[in-house]
Design a protein around this motif. Sequence first.
Motif, mmCIF file in Angstrom:
data_model
loop_
_atom_site.group_PDB
_atom_site.id
_atom_site.type_symbol
_atom_site.label_atom_id
_atom_site.label_comp_id
_atom_site.label_asym_id
_atom_site.label_seq_id
_atom_site.Cartn_x
_atom_site.Cartn_y
_atom_site.Cartn_z
ATOM 1 N N ASP A 247 75.671 13.146 -59.678
ATOM 2 C CA ASP A 247 75.913 11.744 -60.435
ATOM 3 C C ASP A 247 77.052 12.153 -61.335
ATOM 4 O O ASP A 247 77.965 11.424 -61.459
ATOM 5 C CB ASP A 247 74.655 11.072 -61.208
ATOM 6 N N SER B 262 73.210 8.372 -54.869
ATOM 7 C CA SER B 262 72.471 8.146 -56.338
ATOM 8 C C SER B 262 71.418 7.083 -56.006
ATOM 9 O O SER B 262 70.264 7.176 -56.271
ATOM 10 C CB SER B 262 73.179 7.654 -57.407
ATOM 11 N N SER B 263 71.779 5.926 -55.438
ATOM 12 C CA SER B 263 71.025 4.917 -55.187
ATOM 13 C C SER B 263 69.656 5.217 -54.172
ATOM 14 O O SER B 263 68.652 5.070 -54.155
ATOM 15 C CB SER B 263 71.795 3.715 -54.776
ATOM 16 N N ARG C 137 69.011 8.173 -52.669
ATOM 17 C CA ARG C 137 68.328 9.148 -53.006
ATOM 18 C C ARG C 137 66.907 8.659 -53.923
ATOM 19 O O ARG C 137 65.887 8.911 -53.729
ATOM 20 C CB ARG C 137 69.015 10.212 -53.921
ATOM 21 N N GLU C 138 67.115 7.951 -54.732
ATOM 22 C CA GLU C 138 66.022 7.366 -55.422
ATOM 23 C C GLU C 138 64.977 6.465 -54.865
ATOM 24 O O GLU C 138 63.908 6.502 -54.947
ATOM 25 C CB GLU C 138 66.632 6.555 -56.628
ATOM 26 N N LYS D 111 63.068 8.669 -52.612
ATOM 27 C CA LYS D 111 62.035 9.635 -53.369
ATOM 28 C C LYS D 111 60.883 8.836 -53.534
ATOM 29 O O LYS D 111 59.673 9.252 -53.585
ATOM 30 C CB LYS D 111 62.669 10.153 -54.542
ATOM 31 N N SER D 112 61.188 7.489 -54.044
ATOM 32 C CA SER D 112 60.158 6.506 -54.258
ATOM 33 C C SER D 112 59.112 6.469 -53.246
ATOM 34 O O SER D 112 57.986 6.179 -53.135
ATOM 35 C CB SER D 112 60.827 5.256 -54.853
ATOM 36 N N SER E 74 57.094 9.359 -52.147
ATOM 37 C CA SER E 74 55.968 9.613 -53.147
ATOM 38 C C SER E 74 54.826 8.403 -52.640
ATOM 39 O O SER E 74 53.671 8.814 -52.964
ATOM 40 C CB SER E 74 56.695 9.092 -54.515
ATOM 41 N N ASN F 135 62.422 16.886 -57.751
ATOM 42 C CA ASN F 135 63.334 16.204 -58.623
ATOM 43 C C ASN F 135 64.696 16.344 -58.062
ATOM 44 O O ASN F 135 65.534 16.858 -58.939
ATOM 45 C CB ASN F 135 63.205 16.076 -60.102
ATOM 46 N N MET G 84 68.565 16.556 -57.280
ATOM 47 C CA MET G 84 69.704 15.517 -57.757
ATOM 48 C C MET G 84 70.841 15.653 -56.820
ATOM 49 O O MET G 84 71.983 15.016 -57.225
ATOM 50 C CB MET G 84 70.138 16.281 -59.104
ATOM 51 N N ILE H 92 66.553 15.716 -50.277
ATOM 52 C CA ILE H 92 65.551 15.463 -51.018
ATOM 53 C C ILE H 92 64.175 16.791 -50.562
ATOM 54 O O ILE H 92 64.279 16.994 -49.225
ATOM 55 C CB ILE H 92 64.610 14.262 -50.835
#
Length: 362
Positions: free
Chosen positions: A186, A271-272, A274-275, A278-279, A282, A290, A292, A296
């Motif tokens: 980022d 950035s968008s 990846r999150e 990850k979510s 999980s 985590n 970055m 992943i």
Amino acid sequence: MEYQHGGDIYTNSVNLDYSANINPYGLPKRVGEAICHAVEDSSRYPDSQSSALRKKLSGFHGVSEEAIVCGNGAADLIFQVVSAVRPEEALLITPSFLEYEQALHTVSCNITYYELKKETGFLLNVQELISWMEESRIQFGMIFLCNPNNPTGFAVLKEDMEVLLDYCKSKQIFCVMDECFNEFLDEPQRYSVLESMNQREFHSVFLLKAFTKIYAMAGIRLGYGICYDRNLLDRIHSLRQPWSVSSLAQAAGEAALSETEYVKNTRKLISSEREFLKSQLSSLGFYVYNSMANYIFFQDTREEAIGEDKLLYHQMLSNKVLIRSCGNYRGLDGTYYRICVKQRKENEEFLSILKTILEKGE
């Protein structure tokens, strides 16, 4: 011979390749056009010094052309710098990129491993590493540092890296700093030591960069290194193949450096997504680290996965999805995986297949 990396779409039947960490936007149009135009001159030898490309890289990074060397991908330069330095003792932080170890073996180097711990999320603590190096009493000649690390995806701030580079400078340890995934962060400038190399006179540092990932040029093969040790660069030039960088690759690199908007859009997408990934991983019960970067790192904690090597890898492959098993990374086993980040449509397809596998227990 077993394929050691991601991207093995040649021996597998694959519809979705999540094993190679390439820019999901694909090759920029103007880069492709530059390659096609360069084909017209393919009957001539390429410039063995990559002069035009190095000049453009010089302006792009604000460094001297003489400090830049180009190669046939970053891996080519890893082998070149090892051949030039020829360390007797080297330190590798594990898990990390496999080519470091392979290159060191070619010069019969003795390798010591500093293992990152699962208990601390495989994160590198610089002060702890320095303390360990002091206690080891080993006279290291070289250390490889991957930032962000592959496969974990975690990046160390440049201020912390400067502390480590200062220590290595005082101990005359040559550092190879691999920043091939830095552009996907980022805030890449917060983690790169490029400016520090000149300001703090880190001359025994070889900074490794590549067009491979950020510009989706994996098949073109183009990497480069930045170093202020003139004697080392002279040794590299005396060892390297004179035409290791094709005219097509040089033209592609020159065009790619103008793709600033493409890179900004890529960072925003990664950035968008990846999150999002990850979510979702999980929520499906995987242990997600985590990351970055544009990939992943996670662990399959299912009870059946512990007893069957690379279970998820084989389950996904049977559904024509290729993921990267991290079982061949030192310190990891077949329950660890790395997947790349793609665009939303592909990510949703990937997750749909994964959910079906988990529901059926295939």
